[in-house]
Each structure stands twice: as structure tokens, then as C-alpha cells.
Scaffold this active site. Sequence first.
Site, PDB file in Angstrom:
ATOM      1  N   SER A  77      -6.920   4.676   9.415  1.00 35.88           N
ATOM      2  CA  SER A  77      -7.654   4.500   8.159  1.00 35.88           C
ATOM      3  C   SER A  77      -6.965   3.446   7.278  1.00 35.88           C
ATOM      4  O   SER A  77      -7.590   2.502   6.795  1.00 35.88           O
ATOM      5  CB  SER A  77      -7.724   5.859   7.448  1.00 35.88           C
ATOM      6  OG  SER A  77      -8.098   5.729   6.106  1.00 35.88           O
ATOM      7  N   ARG A 106     -13.737  13.433   6.407  1.00 38.13           N
ATOM      8  CA  ARG A 106     -12.437  14.096   6.645  1.00 38.13           C
ATOM      9  C   ARG A 106     -11.996  14.868   5.414  1.00 38.13           C
ATOM     10  O   ARG A 106     -11.425  15.963   5.518  1.00 38.13           O
ATOM     11  CB  ARG A 106     -11.383  13.047   7.027  1.00 38.13           C
ATOM     12  CG  ARG A 106     -11.584  12.483   8.436  1.00 38.13           C
ATOM     13  CD  ARG A 106     -10.697  11.269   8.676  1.00 38.13           C
ATOM     14  NE  ARG A 106      -9.300  11.544   8.434  1.00 38.13           N
ATOM     15  CZ  ARG A 106      -8.442  10.677   7.852  1.00 38.13           C
ATOM     16  NH1 ARG A 106      -8.857   9.489   7.472  1.00 38.13           N
ATOM     17  NH2 ARG A 106      -7.191  11.018   7.671  1.00 38.13           N
ATOM     18  N   HIS A 116       0.843  -1.192   0.000  1.00 38.02           N
ATOM     19  CA  HIS A 116       0.000   0.000   0.000  1.00 38.02           C
ATOM     20  C   HIS A 116       0.879   1.244   0.000  1.00 38.02           C
ATOM     21  O   HIS A 116       1.905   1.286   0.659  1.00 38.02           O
ATOM     22  CB  HIS A 116      -0.882   0.003   1.257  1.00 38.02           C
ATOM     23  CG  HIS A 116      -1.858   1.136   1.293  1.00 38.02           C
ATOM     24  ND1 HIS A 116      -3.093   1.058   0.685  1.00 38.02           N
ATOM     25  CD2 HIS A 116      -1.774   2.368   1.837  1.00 38.02           C
ATOM     26  CE1 HIS A 116      -3.727   2.204   0.855  1.00 38.02           C
ATOM     27  NE2 HIS A 116      -2.948   3.016   1.553  1.00 38.02           N
ATOM     28  N   ASP A 136     -14.598   3.469   7.687  1.00 34.90           N
ATOM     29  CA  ASP A 136     -13.556   4.311   7.075  1.00 34.90           C
ATOM     30  C   ASP A 136     -14.094   4.987   5.822  1.00 34.90           C
ATOM     31  O   ASP A 136     -13.766   6.148   5.546  1.00 34.90           O
ATOM     32  CB  ASP A 136     -12.309   3.495   6.726  1.00 34.90           C
ATOM     33  CG  ASP A 136     -11.253   4.390   6.075  1.00 34.90           C
ATOM     34  OD1 ASP A 136     -10.737   5.280   6.788  1.00 34.90           O
ATOM     35  OD2 ASP A 136     -10.995   4.264   4.870  1.00 34.90           O
ATOM     36  N   LYS A 189      -7.957  -1.014   6.967  1.00 35.85           N
ATOM     37  CA  LYS A 189      -8.281  -1.645   5.676  1.00 35.85           C
ATOM     38  C   LYS A 189      -7.306  -2.779   5.366  1.00 35.85           C
ATOM     39  O   LYS A 189      -7.690  -3.825   4.860  1.00 35.85           O
ATOM     40  CB  LYS A 189      -8.256  -0.594   4.560  1.00 35.85           C
ATOM     41  CG  LYS A 189      -9.465   0.340   4.643  1.00 35.85           C
ATOM     42  CD  LYS A 189      -9.418   1.453   3.620  1.00 35.85           C
ATOM     43  CE  LYS A 189      -8.395   2.498   3.935  1.00 35.85           C
ATOM     44  NZ  LYS A 189      -8.537   3.774   3.265  1.00 35.85           N
TER      45      LYS A 189
END
Length: 432
Positions: free
Chosen positions: A185, A170, A84, A163, A189
Site C-alpha cells: 500500500s 481493509r 513518508h 489502494d 503510492k
Amino acid sequence: MIRAAELIERKRDGEELAGEELEALLLGYAAGDVPDYQMAAFCMAVVFRGLSTAETFALTDAMVQSGTTLDLRGALGRKAVDKHSTGGVGDKTSIAVAPLVAACGVPFAKMSGRGLAHTGGTLDKLESIPGFRVDLTREQFLGQVRELGVAIIGQTADLVPADKKLYALRDVTGTVDSVQLIAASIMSKKIAAGAEAIVLDVKVGSGAFMKTLDDARALAETMVALGRRAGREVVCLLTDMEQPLGRAVGNALEVREAITTLRGEGPPDFTELVLAASARLLALSDLGVDEAEGRARAEQAIADGSALEVYERWIRAQGGEPSDDALPQAPVVREVTARRDGYVQSLGAIRIGRAVLHLGAGRLATGDTIDHAVGVVCVRKPGDAVSVGEPLAEIQARDDEAAAGAAEEVRAAYQIGDRAPRPRPTVLDVVR
Ligand code: URA
């Protein structure tokens, strides 16, 4: 009964909240019992006051609990890996790393997101491939990883729904920039998606959400701690985002560059990051190799064509046409040329990101459609010599007007000076 106003006030005043209080607030928000305005006020209090380690753990646990989770070990019978990035300009790393790691015999299973602000998202890039589907069911996703060793899809709706809702809030309330909220966040995930080993790429610099190495290190340390607590092995690369990664920025252009890189002909900085991330993923996998051996195997998979073969099989499996000739092409191509001789001193990632966004490659508002063909190819990068009249960059646009607007922004991104600057490494640090 959740006393949201009281929790907001206590966080505003710098108090540490109990895990159960945070859980009730977050799950109450996910269920629609806590309204947006109270959750936004709470997030703003967190931006100013921060969260303790215990609070960050509790918030992340509650986020994971808000939906269902995937058990990749149970489904595949072996260890799967995931990667990620916190988001950058020209960051197409996952598109090259996924088939490369799979070609080395390691299952790669990723649920990915879309572009955010001036940073592009892997799903948007993959959707520039004609026919490519990102909406596989959970069963199709697992089946493809089992058979082919690789799949990248969009997050299923039941994966961390809290989220999804919180992130959208946000995004429009000035509360993205909190190390703890970003860490919760991202890691909620990653934990819910089920991979046991994860390489995170935290981008640092003007084109990233983390502007300084200290902030990036704090985010990395928090995410590594969250992963470890959930029984995952996590390695964080802190990588340069002062300049765009590679040369291509824009959806189809980036897919083309990922293919070129799998052929062994990619730009040096992008190739380096692809190999560094792959080497670490292989070292974390169940192959039992160290990082040096992982890198050697990744290099070999590029050299012998197996990574490109897996890429083609992967794209076909998700309904896409893998040939680079099938990618959309913008109708207008315009060069930005140098107005003086010298060396490129710097190339502002944020300016290139914005130019590409304004060309139509990203979304200015939620729900905007994006133009997959347009973007910028940075022909010259920092350290390159250039003579007056030679190309700095190539703009690929929908029409002449868009190309002219982008040309100004792209030119402003380039600083030309008399001497070659000191080279900057792509990987700045590693946190584990
Ligand atoms: N990416 C995410 O998934 N969440 C954040 O909060 C920031 C970047």
C-alpha cells in the site's frame, strides 16, 4: 474470467499464487469485477498466511499499474525526494522537514494522506492553516516544486486508485495489520508519486501500527526491497512511538510546534527526528553530501532562518496564511496536574492519541469533519520531574464537557514514579 473464489481458497491453504493471478485479482477488484466480499476474504487469508516476496512484488506492481504515475525527474530535470511515515501520535515531521530540505536546495515533492484511527494525517494538519489548499492539480504541483522547491498535496484520484479502494475495505474488515499489505500500500503510492529518493519513518510502539521492533524491521526491509526493485533509493528510520512525538498533539497545535521547531525552539525529540530525516534526505539527494554534512546544512538552515522563510513562502503558495497567530485556537484550555511528586516514567501514545481523537481532532467514521483547533499539549514528557499540583498536560477543547472527558484519559496516560527512567532514543534503528 477471474476465478476469485479459487484464489481465495488457495491462499487460505497457504499456497503461493502466480504474479498474473494476483494482478488479475487486484485489477479486477479495482475495475469492480471482483466484489468487496471476495477481496475482504482474500485479504484476511493474506493476514493469516502472508505473501512471499514474489507475491508482494507482484501485488505492488499491480497497484501501481491501477493508475497513472508521475515522472518527477522528467518534469523537474533533477532528483526529487519524498518522505513518508507509517503514522503516529504527534507526528508533524513532514511539515518541518519539507521546507527545511527545500531551504537546503533539494526539491521535496509529497502526496500525502489523512489521519487513520488514532494517528493524525499531514493533510488534516495542513488544512488547519487558514486558506491552505491540498487539492492542487498535477501541473500546479509540479510547477510549485519547480519554482519553490516544495509542495505537499493530497493524492490525486488517479494515483493508485486500487489502494484507495482496498485501503477503505481493509480499514473496516480487520485486515490492515499485514506487513505485506501495508508495504504494498505505502510503496505503490511512493513509487507512483515519482520521487527517486525516499526516507520512510516506521513508527514502533503502542501508538503505532507496528508494536514491536521485529515487526517494524520486517516492514522496513520489505519496503526497502520494493523501492530498490523500482529503482528508488530508500532509507527507513525505525522511530519510537511509545510516547507522542514532541509535545503537541492535534492539528493546529502540531503546525504551531513545527513552526517553533523551524525557529530552533522545538522539543528535543521532535527536533532530533526532523534533523535525522532531513540529513538522510540530503544525503540521498543530488547535492553530493554525506549524512553528517546533510545534518550540518539542516542545522544551519534552522539557525539562519532560511527554513522558516521557505516554510512561509510554501504556505502562501498553497493559499495559506503562514503566521502562527492565524491558526485556530480552542475556546477552553484546561490543565491536568500531577497528584504526586516524582518523575514521568512513561506517557502512553495510544491514550493521548485517543484523547485527542475524542476531543474531535480526528475522524471516528469516514466523512466526519474534524476540529482543527483542539488537542493536547504534553507539558511534561518521560524523564521530566514534576511536583504535586504542577501541570502534566494542557487540554485544548471545544467545551468544558469535552475537556473533562479528555482529562481522565490524559491523566491515565501518565505514569509517575520515584526515579527518572532511562532515556529512550527517538531513532531506534535504520534499515537501508
Ligand atoms: N498507511 C498506508 O498508506 N497503508 C497502509 O496499509 C497502512 C498505513
